[in-house]
Design a protein around this motif. Sequence first.
Motif, PDB file in Angstrom:
ATOM      1  N   ALA A 129      -7.189   8.452   7.314  1.00  0.00           N
ATOM      2  CA  ALA A 129      -7.415   7.811   8.636  1.00  0.00           C
ATOM      3  C   ALA A 129      -6.255   6.680   8.685  1.00  0.00           C
ATOM      4  O   ALA A 129      -6.114   6.311   9.950  1.00  0.00           O
ATOM      5  CB  ALA A 129      -8.702   7.340   8.561  1.00  0.00           C
ATOM      6  N   ASP A 130      -5.855   5.987   7.626  1.00  0.00           N
ATOM      7  CA  ASP A 130      -4.739   5.226   7.845  1.00  0.00           C
ATOM      8  C   ASP A 130      -3.442   5.584   8.023  1.00  0.00           C
ATOM      9  O   ASP A 130      -2.398   5.013   7.955  1.00  0.00           O
ATOM     10  CB  ASP A 130      -4.759   4.251   6.633  1.00  0.00           C
ATOM     11  CG  ASP A 130      -5.659   3.023   6.224  1.00  0.00           C
ATOM     12  OD1 ASP A 130      -6.524   2.697   7.249  1.00  0.00           O
ATOM     13  OD2 ASP A 130      -6.084   2.712   5.025  1.00  0.00           O
ATOM     14  N   GLY A 131      -3.188   6.737   7.973  1.00  0.00           N
ATOM     15  CA  GLY A 131      -2.207   7.667   8.080  1.00  0.00           C
ATOM     16  C   GLY A 131      -1.315   8.002   6.737  1.00  0.00           C
ATOM     17  O   GLY A 131      -0.291   8.218   6.945  1.00  0.00           O
ATOM     18  N   MET A 182       0.847  -1.167  -0.066  1.00  0.00           N
ATOM     19  CA  MET A 182      -0.127  -0.136   0.053  1.00  0.00           C
ATOM     20  C   MET A 182       0.722   1.113  -0.085  1.00  0.00           C
ATOM     21  O   MET A 182       1.837   1.546   0.919  1.00  0.00           O
ATOM     22  CB  MET A 182      -0.905  -0.153   1.278  1.00  0.00           C
ATOM     23  CG  MET A 182      -1.744   1.166   1.353  1.00  0.00           C
ATOM     24  SD  MET A 182      -3.244   0.910   2.498  1.00  0.00           S
ATOM     25  CE  MET A 182      -4.142  -0.467   1.973  1.00  0.00           C
ATOM     26  N   PRO A 183       0.641   2.312  -0.945  1.00  0.00           N
ATOM     27  CA  PRO A 183       1.536   3.381  -1.176  1.00  0.00           C
ATOM     28  C   PRO A 183       1.387   4.269   0.234  1.00  0.00           C
ATOM     29  O   PRO A 183       0.380   4.323   0.732  1.00  0.00           O
ATOM     30  CB  PRO A 183       1.037   3.973  -2.367  1.00  0.00           C
ATOM     31  CG  PRO A 183      -0.160   3.724  -2.607  1.00  0.00           C
ATOM     32  CD  PRO A 183      -0.324   2.188  -1.866  1.00  0.00           C
ATOM     33  N   ILE A 184       2.517   4.714   0.491  1.00  0.00           N
ATOM     34  CA  ILE A 184       2.443   5.837   1.728  1.00  0.00           C
ATOM     35  C   ILE A 184       1.495   7.132   1.400  1.00  0.00           C
ATOM     36  O   ILE A 184       0.878   7.816   2.420  1.00  0.00           O
ATOM     37  CB  ILE A 184       3.595   6.188   2.128  1.00  0.00           C
ATOM     38  CG1 ILE A 184       3.595   6.907   3.453  1.00  0.00           C
ATOM     39  CG2 ILE A 184       4.420   7.243   1.553  1.00  0.00           C
ATOM     40  CD1 ILE A 184       4.980   6.665   4.411  1.00  0.00           C
ATOM     41  N   THR A 185       1.398   7.580  -0.049  1.00  0.00           N
ATOM     42  CA  THR A 185       0.840   8.660  -0.412  1.00  0.00           C
ATOM     43  C   THR A 185      -0.293   8.141  -1.610  1.00  0.00           C
ATOM     44  O   THR A 185      -0.015   7.209  -2.291  1.00  0.00           O
ATOM     45  CB  THR A 185       1.548  10.021  -1.145  1.00  0.00           C
ATOM     46  OG1 THR A 185       2.293   9.263  -2.118  1.00  0.00           O
ATOM     47  CG2 THR A 185       2.734  10.588   0.072  1.00  0.00           C
ATOM     48  N   VAL A 186      -1.340   8.912  -1.540  1.00  0.00           N
ATOM     49  CA  VAL A 186      -2.524   8.669  -2.369  1.00  0.00           C
ATOM     50  C   VAL A 186      -2.426   9.838  -3.386  1.00  0.00           C
ATOM     51  O   VAL A 186      -2.482  10.867  -2.864  1.00  0.00           O
ATOM     52  CB  VAL A 186      -3.531   8.397  -1.917  1.00  0.00           C
ATOM     53  CG1 VAL A 186      -4.768   8.068  -2.916  1.00  0.00           C
ATOM     54  CG2 VAL A 186      -3.537   7.320  -0.920  1.00  0.00           C
ATOM     55  N   ASP A 187      -2.209   9.888  -4.813  1.00  0.00           N
ATOM     56  CA  ASP A 187      -2.235  11.063  -5.444  1.00  0.00           C
ATOM     57  C   ASP A 187      -3.381  11.108  -6.493  1.00  0.00           C
ATOM     58  O   ASP A 187      -3.607  10.113  -7.209  1.00  0.00           O
ATOM     59  CB  ASP A 187      -0.941  11.161  -6.179  1.00  0.00           C
ATOM     60  CG  ASP A 187       0.480  11.001  -5.301  1.00  0.00           C
ATOM     61  OD1 ASP A 187       0.507  11.815  -4.346  1.00  0.00           O
ATOM     62  OD2 ASP A 187       1.331  10.172  -5.529  1.00  0.00           O
TER      63      ASP A 187
END
Length: 139
Positions: free
Chosen positions: A25-27, A1-6
């Motif tokens: 919410a997942d950080g 799972m990526p740390i950022t969502v773009d």
Amino acid sequence: MPITVDYPTYSGARAHFKDMLDATADGRTVTVARDGQLSAMLPVERLRGYFFQTVSPRVSVFREDGHVVALMADRPFAAEGSTIADALVDLVLVLREYAEDWYARLRHAPNHQGAWGLVQLIRLSTDEELLDWLDHGGE
């Protein structure tokens, strides 16, 4: 799972707003591009916690003419009260007034532009959290 969502477009972000909230919410940090500007969405408590640790209150307290005075070093804030607690409560009010003035007219003034982090901390905090910051905040 990526740390950022773009999201490269505002439309894409709008269509996935619930997913954006779930990601924060997942950080994870969410970014949204619009008209060449990239903005980030993240949990308020994380941002407030960051400012709590990185914006130093630098408060000094002393007695003068029977009053307790609280001053913030290198900032134009002073408050007074009959006790230290009263002076700090008054200082929170002074900070709240400053944050309002900053948004209304001071944010573009050269000698106030650097107060952005302080103003965000004020706006994101309760009075109790600001009192805690005055006592324990900063690096």
